[in-house]
Design an enzyme around this catalytic site. Structure first.
Site, mmCIF file in Angstrom:
data_model
loop_
_atom_site.group_PDB
_atom_site.id
_atom_site.type_symbol
_atom_site.label_atom_id
_atom_site.label_comp_id
_atom_site.label_asym_id
_atom_site.label_seq_id
_atom_site.Cartn_x
_atom_site.Cartn_y
_atom_site.Cartn_z
ATOM 1 N N ARG A 270 0.849 -1.193 0.000
ATOM 2 C CA ARG A 270 0.000 0.000 0.000
ATOM 3 C C ARG A 270 0.886 1.245 0.000
ATOM 4 N NH1 ARG A 270 -2.135 2.725 5.163
ATOM 5 N NH2 ARG A 270 -2.610 4.677 4.162
ATOM 6 N N HIS B 27 -2.716 10.905 0.810
ATOM 7 C CA HIS B 27 -2.145 10.703 2.143
ATOM 8 C C HIS B 27 -1.538 12.048 2.575
ATOM 9 C CE1 HIS B 27 -0.634 7.368 5.004
ATOM 10 N NE2 HIS B 27 -0.316 8.514 5.579
HETATM 11 C C1 FCB Z 1 -0.794 7.195 10.906
HETATM 12 C C2 FCB Z 1 -0.459 7.760 9.526
HETATM 13 C C3 FCB Z 1 0.850 7.254 8.985
HETATM 14 C C4 FCB Z 1 1.914 7.156 10.065
HETATM 15 C C5 FCB Z 1 1.409 6.412 11.268
HETATM 16 C C6 FCB Z 1 2.437 6.232 12.355
HETATM 17 O O1 FCB Z 1 -1.699 8.034 11.556
HETATM 18 O O2 FCB Z 1 -1.446 7.404 8.586
HETATM 19 O O3 FCB Z 1 1.212 8.047 7.895
HETATM 20 O O4 FCB Z 1 2.404 8.400 10.361
HETATM 21 O O5 FCB Z 1 0.283 7.072 11.782
#
Ligand code: FCB
Length: 448
Positions: free
Chosen positions: A83, A127
């Protein structure tokens, strides 16, 4: 004795996806290369106090240049799925309009490389790295952002949909809206109730539109949204803490899954968000999905805090088994509970799209023999997989598990302190080393 799937997860269904996750901004680096435009996180990294350790993601894990080596490592790990996210500002440097062919070509190479290695690409469209040019126009607080996201989604679907079948519209809707627009721990660092509500609603609309676009452009698409869901517990029995926890729970766990899957905002929020909702919006948000992604780390403890826009704040974790090597309390039963809650409330197949642990500062370093002996991570993953097994036993329809993360990476807000990878990255040289947890994961899943 080594763990096996049948000893650790006796309830595992026969087809189960084992994977690992990353995100573009946290690993790629090359932020000004080949025509990529700036994102709101590049801006954040340049603000005083924006990132805990004052670092940035200009190089990060240098995946933009080392992607081939990274696919080789995924192969060595034996994961069936990877992913990753596409960086919107790499494809559309100004967020809309002119496409950047070099950026598009990067993900072509990555996707082709994954398929050649027999690894299924799971592509997440968003993201958190909103193009800065769109934020200059109000970003997610501007309803037009829905249309900008639609154009971007069409581009991604048309360009990659011949080879990619698994798509997520967004990663952790609630986290980037709450911390981006209410409690300013993330980019773009706004702190305003109305901005937060607008962002929630516009992101929901973009999700619904994204589902329709992917469905119509990609044959046999399998589409989901990725939610960070954690139980929210009041820090005390006081009414004020209980109210704070209830509202935070609605903002964290309710305002995306409910409208997307059930067609309504949670009661606690419905009235405040109404001014931003137009007739027909909820039908546009609630589109048929193939799965839900769950990112889970641990419960949140909430307390009343009059200094924040919504009157809630984070409380310290109450006495609990804190793992000294991780620096967190471990609540595996909250994971079981969350899987069951999701299952009973939304009736969709679930993929755990993130779970893992960071390790305190200074941990996860190679020893004199070059080994990264991260036994705390093996213990964490073992405990959480046992909790997943409990949820399976009780009927939750869980179909896959992705460790966060494949690689040590830049962490939002904190920088390079916590290392979440199954693979150690020496950020100075870029050198990769499979940690003991990676070796453990490999041996666990090799016979699945
Ligand atoms: C989540 C995020 C990811 C990473 C983890 C530790 O909230 O989606 O990008 O930072 O935490």
């Amino acid at each position: 004795m080594a763990d096996t799937l049948s000893s650790l997860l006796p309830a595992l269904p026969s087809a189960f996806v084992w994977g690992a996750s990353t995100s573009a901004y946290q690993i790629e680096g090359a932020v000004t290369e080949d025509g990529r435009g700036p994102s709101i996180w590049d801006t954040r990294c340049r603000q005083a106090g924006g990132i805990g350790d004052g670092s940035n993601a200009d190089i990060a894990a240098d995946h933009y240049h080392r992607w081939r080596e990274d696919i080789g490592l995924m192969r060595e790990l034996g994961i069936g799925a990877y992913r990753f996210s596409v960086a919107w500002p790499r494809l559309l440097p100004r967020g809309r309009g002119k496409v950047n062919p070099a950026g598009v070509a990067f993900y072509d190479r990555l996707i082709d490389g994954l398929l050649e290695a027999g690894i299924e690409p799971w592509l997440c469209l968003y993201h958190w790295d909103l193009p800065q040019a769109l934020d200059d126009l109000g970003g997610w607080t501007n309803r037009e952002c829905v249309g900008w996201y639609e154009d971007y989604a069409v581009l991604v679907a048309r360009r990659y949909g011949d080879r990619v079948k698994h798509f997520a519209t967004f990663n952790e809707f609630s986290v980037f809206t709450l911390f981006g627009y209410a409690i300013p721990w993330a980019a773009p660092g706004v702190s305003d109730r109305a901005a937060h509500l607008r962002a929630i609603h516009h992101v929901n609309l973009a999700h619904g539109a994204g589902v329709d676009i992917l469905r119509s452009h990609v044959k046999e698409a399998s589409i989901g949204g990725i939610h960070n869901r954690q139980a929210v517990r009041p820090a005390s029995d006081s009414q004020a803490d209980q109210d704070a926890a209830a509202l935070l729970d609605a903002h964290w766990n309710g305002v995306f899954c409910d409208p997307q899957c059930l067609g309504a905002y949670p009661d606690l929020v419905a009235e405040t968000i109404e001014p931003f909702v137009k007739p027909g919006d909820l039908a546009r948000i609630c589109r048929p999905l193939d799965w839900l992604g769950l990112n889970h780390y641990g419960p949140i403890f909430a307390r009343a805090d009059a200094t924040t826009p919504w009157g809630y704040g984070w409380a310290d974790t109450p006495p609990a088994p804190i793992d000294p090597a991780i620096g967190w309390a471990i609540f595996p039963e909250a994971f079981t509970e969350e899987l069951l809650t999701l299952h009973h409330r939304y009736h969709l197949p679930i993929y755990v799209t993130e779970n893992g642990c960071g390790g305190g500062a200074g941990s996860d370093q190679p020893d004199a023999d070059g080994q990264v002996a991260d036994s705390h991570r093996i213990a964490y993953l073992r405990t959480y997989l046992a909790a997943l097994n409990n949820a399976l036993t009780q009927g939750a329809d869980v179909r896959g598990y992705f460790v966060w993360s494949l690689l040590d990476a830049f962490e939002w807000g904190s920088g390079y302190g916590p290392r979440f990878g199954l693979i150690h990255v020496d950020f100075a040289s870029g050198t990769r080393t499979l940690k003991h947890s990676g070796q453990w994961y490999r041996s666990l899943i090799q016979n699945s």
